[in-house]
Design a protein around this motif. Sequence first.
Motif, PDB file in Angstrom:
ATOM      1  N   ASN A 295       0.563  -1.209   0.084  1.00  0.00           N
ATOM      2  CA  ASN A 295      -0.064  -0.233   0.355  1.00  0.00           C
ATOM      3  C   ASN A 295       1.282   1.075   0.309  1.00  0.00           C
ATOM      4  O   ASN A 295       2.143   1.195   0.056  1.00  0.00           O
ATOM      5  N   ARG A 296       0.430   2.321  -0.213  1.00  0.00           N
ATOM      6  CA  ARG A 296       0.767   3.738  -0.342  1.00  0.00           C
ATOM      7  C   ARG A 296       1.621   4.187   0.601  1.00  0.00           C
ATOM      8  O   ARG A 296       2.753   5.125   0.420  1.00  0.00           O
TER       9      ARG A 296
ATOM     10  N   TYR B 270       9.769  10.509  -1.414  1.00  0.00           N
ATOM     11  CA  TYR B 270       8.235   9.706  -0.594  1.00  0.00           C
ATOM     12  C   TYR B 270       8.445   8.923  -0.434  1.00  0.00           C
ATOM     13  O   TYR B 270       9.206   7.647  -0.094  1.00  0.00           O
TER      14      TYR B 270
END
Length: 294
Positions: free
Chosen positions: A119-120, A149
Amino acid sequence: MTYRPRVSEVTVSSIGNYSAMGPDGLTTRIQTDRLWQYRFGIPLVLREKTLFGVQLKHTELAYQTLSLSGTNEPLYEKLDEGKLFNTGINLLYQRTLENSKQLILIGVSELASNEFSLNRFAGRHYISGMLTRKPNERVRWGYGGVVNYALGVWNVYPTLLYHRQLRDKWLLELNLPGNAQLRFHPDNKTHIIAKLAFDNWRYNVTDALQDGSGQFTLQRADIYGGLMLEKQLYDWLWLAGEVSYLSNLSFFVAEPGERLRNAVEEFKVDDSTQLKFSLFLVPPQKLWSGIKAR
């Protein structure tokens, strides 16, 4: 004054006998905070002016804790149950340009979590670029930037590099904002390195709090100073040992995508001592001499 970079390695580091106090006053003694790290690098392109390589990596972080308050802290109960892991890939592209310039690009993609969950909020993706110059045989400097990120949080910041040979066996390396090193090489088979560095990691954790379930981000930041000894065992095989002192800057749990200012729980962590041992591979001397001669 040059040295061969680490291509593959196995490293174990251990931090022990320190305390962490949660926001509710519960104190936990961390008996062992142990990290295993594995890296395996492969050069895919090795030409006159171009180097392109890939490095596979995997780390596992495990805690052994003891409650000092009679009641266990929910976060450390969770950490005691299993391991935090980070697995991913590093990419390196290096191109020699005219006028002693060099372009270096690094890409990283990895998964950091206590569960294998795509998942992100469990992924980290990092791109770094730097242009270096070598005005003479004793100095190399450069500048660049990073786009990072990490588990829902974006960071963009500049980077600076300055390497200067001070004397025949002494080398100063500033790789900012990450670390500063002073290297002493009494001979080609022995390296002594004093370092000051900033270390920051994030892991995605599930159901880590007593009153909350779901996805959270566990983050820790430290500044540390240490001394490392690297010793050649064979032409391409080296052994390293390091002792360092860690001063904790932050340790907290937050909702995915949030920073320290919006922490759900923040912990006060004692300073501690870290021991680290590595067995690592470097390019064979004949191959490395050919690369440096280009």
